[in-house]
Design a protein around this motif. Structure first.
Motif, PDB file in Angstrom:
ATOM      1  N   GLY A 200       0.819  -1.207   0.000  1.00 53.49           N
ATOM      2  CA  GLY A 200       0.000   0.000   0.000  1.00 53.49           C
ATOM      3  C   GLY A 200       0.847   1.248   0.000  1.00 53.49           C
ATOM      4  N   ARG A 201       0.316   2.304  -0.640  1.00 53.14           N
ATOM      5  CA  ARG A 201       1.007   3.588  -0.675  1.00 53.14           C
ATOM      6  C   ARG A 201      -0.038   4.696  -0.702  1.00 53.14           C
ATOM      7  NH1 ARG A 201       6.131   5.494  -2.630  1.00 53.14           N
ATOM      8  NH2 ARG A 201       6.672   3.358  -3.145  1.00 53.14           N
ATOM      9  N   TYR A 202       0.184   5.724   0.099  1.00 59.51           N
ATOM     10  CA  TYR A 202      -0.770   6.824   0.192  1.00 59.51           C
ATOM     11  C   TYR A 202      -0.034   8.150   0.137  1.00 59.51           C
ATOM     12  CZ  TYR A 202      -4.133   3.254   1.393  1.00 59.51           C
ATOM     13  OH  TYR A 202      -4.924   2.147   1.329  1.00 59.51           O
ATOM     14  N   VAL A 203      -0.654   9.138  -0.489  1.00 56.52           N
ATOM     15  CA  VAL A 203      -0.061  10.466  -0.665  1.00 56.52           C
ATOM     16  C   VAL A 203      -1.011  11.509  -0.077  1.00 56.52           C
ATOM     17  CG1 VAL A 203       1.264   9.785  -2.688  1.00 56.52           C
ATOM     18  CG2 VAL A 203      -1.079  10.622  -2.977  1.00 56.52           C
ATOM     19  N   PRO A 204      -0.538  12.770   0.100  1.00 52.53           N
ATOM     20  CA  PRO A 204      -1.349  13.777   0.798  1.00 52.53           C
ATOM     21  C   PRO A 204      -2.734  14.017   0.229  1.00 52.53           C
ATOM     22  CG  PRO A 204       0.911  14.506   0.651  1.00 52.53           C
ATOM     23  CD  PRO A 204       0.833  13.257  -0.166  1.00 52.53           C
ATOM     24  N   MET A 205      -2.952  13.790  -1.053  1.00 53.00           N
ATOM     25  CA  MET A 205      -4.264  14.034  -1.643  1.00 53.00           C
ATOM     26  C   MET A 205      -5.283  12.951  -1.266  1.00 53.00           C
ATOM     27  SD  MET A 205      -3.724  13.000  -5.643  1.00 53.00           S
ATOM     28  CE  MET A 205      -2.481  14.259  -5.854  1.00 53.00           C
ATOM     29  N   ASP A 206      -4.824  11.860  -0.684  1.00 53.78           N
ATOM     30  CA  ASP A 206      -5.727  10.776  -0.311  1.00 53.78           C
ATOM     31  C   ASP A 206      -6.552  11.144   0.919  1.00 53.78           C
ATOM     32  OD1 ASP A 206      -5.035   8.902  -2.329  1.00 53.78           O
ATOM     33  OD2 ASP A 206      -3.200   8.445  -1.231  1.00 53.78           O
ATOM     34  N   GLU A 207      -7.769  10.678   0.944  1.00 52.22           N
ATOM     35  CA  GLU A 207      -8.688  10.997   2.033  1.00 52.22           C
ATOM     36  C   GLU A 207      -8.179  10.493   3.382  1.00 52.22           C
ATOM     37  OE1 GLU A 207     -13.378  10.147   3.238  1.00 52.22           O
ATOM     38  OE2 GLU A 207     -12.588   9.555   1.286  1.00 52.22           O
ATOM     39  N   LEU A 208      -7.483   9.366   3.367  1.00 51.93           N
ATOM     40  CA  LEU A 208      -7.032   8.755   4.608  1.00 51.93           C
ATOM     41  C   LEU A 208      -5.701   9.323   5.121  1.00 51.93           C
ATOM     42  CD1 LEU A 208      -7.979   5.038   3.889  1.00 51.93           C
ATOM     43  CD2 LEU A 208      -9.036   6.564   5.551  1.00 51.93           C
ATOM     44  N   TRP A 209      -5.147  10.287   4.405  1.00 54.60           N
ATOM     45  CA  TRP A 209      -3.863  10.859   4.824  1.00 54.60           C
ATOM     46  C   TRP A 209      -3.936  11.416   6.245  1.00 54.60           C
ATOM     47  CZ3 TRP A 209       1.028  10.924   2.923  1.00 54.60           C
ATOM     48  CH2 TRP A 209       1.924  11.838   3.480  1.00 54.60           C
ATOM     49  N   SER A 210      -4.998  12.124   6.557  1.00 54.87           N
ATOM     50  CA  SER A 210      -5.124  12.736   7.882  1.00 54.87           C
ATOM     51  C   SER A 210      -5.205  11.675   8.983  1.00 54.87           C
ATOM     52  CB  SER A 210      -6.353  13.645   7.939  1.00 54.87           C
ATOM     53  OG  SER A 210      -7.530  12.913   7.660  1.00 54.87           O
ATOM     54  N   ASN A 211      -5.833  10.536   8.691  1.00 49.31           N
ATOM     55  CA  ASN A 211      -5.893   9.450   9.679  1.00 49.31           C
ATOM     56  C   ASN A 211      -4.505   8.900   9.973  1.00 49.31           C
ATOM     57  OD1 ASN A 211      -8.603   9.837   9.429  1.00 49.31           O
ATOM     58  ND2 ASN A 211      -9.116   7.762   8.807  1.00 49.31           N
ATOM     59  N   LEU A 212      -3.685   8.806   8.935  1.00 46.49           N
ATOM     60  CA  LEU A 212      -2.323   8.320   9.120  1.00 46.49           C
ATOM     61  C   LEU A 212      -1.491   9.338   9.901  1.00 46.49           C
ATOM     62  CD1 LEU A 212      -1.751   6.892   5.527  1.00 46.49           C
ATOM     63  CD2 LEU A 212      -1.991   5.564   7.627  1.00 46.49           C
ATOM     64  N   GLU A 213      -1.675  10.600   9.591  1.00 47.58           N
ATOM     65  CA  GLU A 213      -0.898  11.641  10.263  1.00 47.58           C
ATOM     66  C   GLU A 213      -1.218  11.726  11.752  1.00 47.58           C
ATOM     67  OE1 GLU A 213       1.475  14.440   8.320  1.00 47.58           O
ATOM     68  OE2 GLU A 213       1.695  12.265   8.384  1.00 47.58           O
ATOM     69  N   GLU A 214      -2.434  11.376  12.136  1.00 44.43           N
ATOM     70  CA  GLU A 214      -2.793  11.394  13.555  1.00 44.43           C
ATOM     71  C   GLU A 214      -1.922  10.451  14.361  1.00 44.43           C
ATOM     72  OE1 GLU A 214      -6.889  10.520  13.919  1.00 44.43           O
ATOM     73  OE2 GLU A 214      -7.573  12.433  13.084  1.00 44.43           O
ATOM     74  N   ARG A 215      -1.527   9.337  13.752  1.00 46.12           N
ATOM     75  CA  ARG A 215      -0.729   8.333  14.466  1.00 46.12           C
ATOM     76  C   ARG A 215       0.761   8.474  14.212  1.00 46.12           C
ATOM     77  NH1 ARG A 215      -5.563   6.602  13.294  1.00 46.12           N
ATOM     78  NH2 ARG A 215      -6.703   5.119  14.606  1.00 46.12           N
ATOM     79  N   TYR A 216       1.119   8.891  13.006  1.00 45.29           N
ATOM     80  CA  TYR A 216       2.523   8.853  12.614  1.00 45.29           C
ATOM     81  C   TYR A 216       3.120  10.216  12.278  1.00 45.29           C
ATOM     82  CZ  TYR A 216       1.216   3.940  11.732  1.00 45.29           C
ATOM     83  OH  TYR A 216       0.746   2.654  11.835  1.00 45.29           O
ATOM     84  N   GLY A 217       2.297  11.220  12.084  1.00 46.74           N
ATOM     85  CA  GLY A 217       2.805  12.516  11.651  1.00 46.74           C
ATOM     86  C   GLY A 217       3.452  13.293  12.772  1.00 46.74           C
ATOM     87  N   VAL A 218       4.440  14.080  12.425  1.00 44.63           N
ATOM     88  CA  VAL A 218       5.121  14.933  13.392  1.00 44.63           C
ATOM     89  C   VAL A 218       4.489  16.312  13.334  1.00 44.63           C
ATOM     90  CG1 VAL A 218       7.308  16.004  14.036  1.00 44.63           C
ATOM     91  CG2 VAL A 218       7.273  13.665  13.143  1.00 44.63           C
ATOM     92  N   LYS A 219       4.084  16.828  14.481  1.00 47.62           N
ATOM     93  CA  LYS A 219       3.465  18.143  14.520  1.00 47.62           C
ATOM     94  C   LYS A 219       4.504  19.206  14.173  1.00 47.62           C
ATOM     95  CE  LYS A 219       0.023  16.825  17.978  1.00 47.62           C
ATOM     96  NZ  LYS A 219      -0.529  17.088  19.335  1.00 47.62           N
ATOM     97  N   SER A 220       4.292  19.849  13.039  1.00 51.21           N
ATOM     98  CA  SER A 220       5.256  20.831  12.549  1.00 51.21           C
ATOM     99  C   SER A 220       4.539  21.859  11.691  1.00 51.21           C
ATOM    100  CB  SER A 220       6.355  20.138  11.725  1.00 51.21           C
ATOM    101  OG  SER A 220       7.189  21.079  11.096  1.00 51.21           O
ATOM    102  N   LYS A 221       5.104  23.051  11.621  1.00 54.45           N
ATOM    103  CA  LYS A 221       4.547  24.102  10.791  1.00 54.45           C
ATOM    104  C   LYS A 221       5.019  23.983   9.343  1.00 54.45           C
ATOM    105  CE  LYS A 221       4.124  27.442  14.578  1.00 54.45           C
ATOM    106  NZ  LYS A 221       4.516  28.800  15.071  1.00 54.45           N
ATOM    107  N   LYS A 222       5.940  23.053   9.077  1.00 52.08           N
ATOM    108  CA  LYS A 222       6.447  22.881   7.717  1.00 52.08           C
ATOM    109  C   LYS A 222       5.353  22.298   6.819  1.00 52.08           C
ATOM    110  CE  LYS A 222      11.312  22.164   8.907  1.00 52.08           C
ATOM    111  NZ  LYS A 222      12.462  21.222   8.826  1.00 52.08           N
TER     112      LYS A 222
END
Length: 240
Positions: A200-222
């Motif tokens: 599987g591979r997902y990119v920012p335009m995917d609907e589920l991107w935000s769900n992944l970022e909740e668990r794995y994303g680093v909180k940053s202003k970048k």
């Protein structure tokens, strides 16, 4: 872990894969009462601190970090402070020695050319037993210049995560800083040598991107690069 890189306008090279049910996977990992997660290269923001389900009972998180960008130990101390605030959770950190000769990893940086490139041995082997981990997370690790400039180092880290992940486990790769370098190094040949396959591979335009970022994303202003991606890998033997 590294600075942003130029990116092309097209997403064609990424061949986004949506057959994998990532939402079902996220739900299963969150409800697994004996879930074991290992994160390599967590730096100042271990994802253990942002999981929707805490690491209690038989759930365990282990962070593994070589601290190549923390010669004075200040980031390590800040992580320890956050760990102390969660003493009721099973959150463990391991300082990884890549040299195996008793010297600090950061000693080699002083001799590097160009500056701040790690020189010397790169031995990412850990003490985890074979097939003992449910999930391995690599956040901006594969594209890091310390690794990406050497296919041998990439192969060694891929071999190690393949060794420790269980037969039913998952390897999650997140690349938002240098995604093109990571994409190049995560070649079919490198994955095959490590006994891994992409499912599987997902990119920012995917609907589920935000769900992944909740668990794995680093909180940053970048701003997240449009070529950023999540890649899900498991052991290729499962496909047969």
């Amino acid at each position: 872990m590294s600075s942003a890189e130029p990116q092309p306008q097209s997403l064609d090279a990424y061949s986004v894969i949506h057959d994998f049910d990532v939402q079902a996977y996220l739900e299963n990992r969150d409800t697994n009462s004996s879930f074991i997660m290992v994160e390599f290269g967590h730096g100042p923001s271990p994802v253990a601190f942002q999981q929707p389900v805490p690491f209690k009972g038989d759930r365990l998180y282990v962070g593994v970090e070589a601290w190549l960008r923390d010669p004075l130990g200040r980031i390590r101390e800040s992580v320890k402070v956050e760990q102390a605030e969660r003493q009721d959770q099973n959150i463990v950190f391991i300082d990884q020695c890549l040299r195996r000769d008793g010297r600090r990893n950061t000693d080699a940086l002083a001799l590097s050319n160009p500056p701040q490139r790690y020189l010397g041995p790169y031995i990412p082997t850990t003490d985890f037993p074979d097939a003992s981990v449910d999930e391995v997370f690599l956040g901006n690790v594969i594209g890091d210049p310390h690794l990406a400039e050497s296919r041998f180092r990439i192969q060694r880290i891929l071999n190690e995560v393949s060794r420790i992940v269980s037969n039913n486990g998952m390897i999650v790769v997140r690349e938002t800083l240098t995604p093109l370098s990571a994409h190049r190094r995560l070649s079919a040949v490198a994955l095959q040598k490590a006994g891994l396959q992409e499912i599987g591979r997902y990119v920012p335009m995917d609907e589920l991107w935000s769900n992944l970022e909740e668990r794995y994303g680093v909180k940053s202003k970048k701003k997240v690069l449009s070529m950023s991606f999540y890649q899900f890998l498991n052991k290729a033997a499962l496909a047969t």
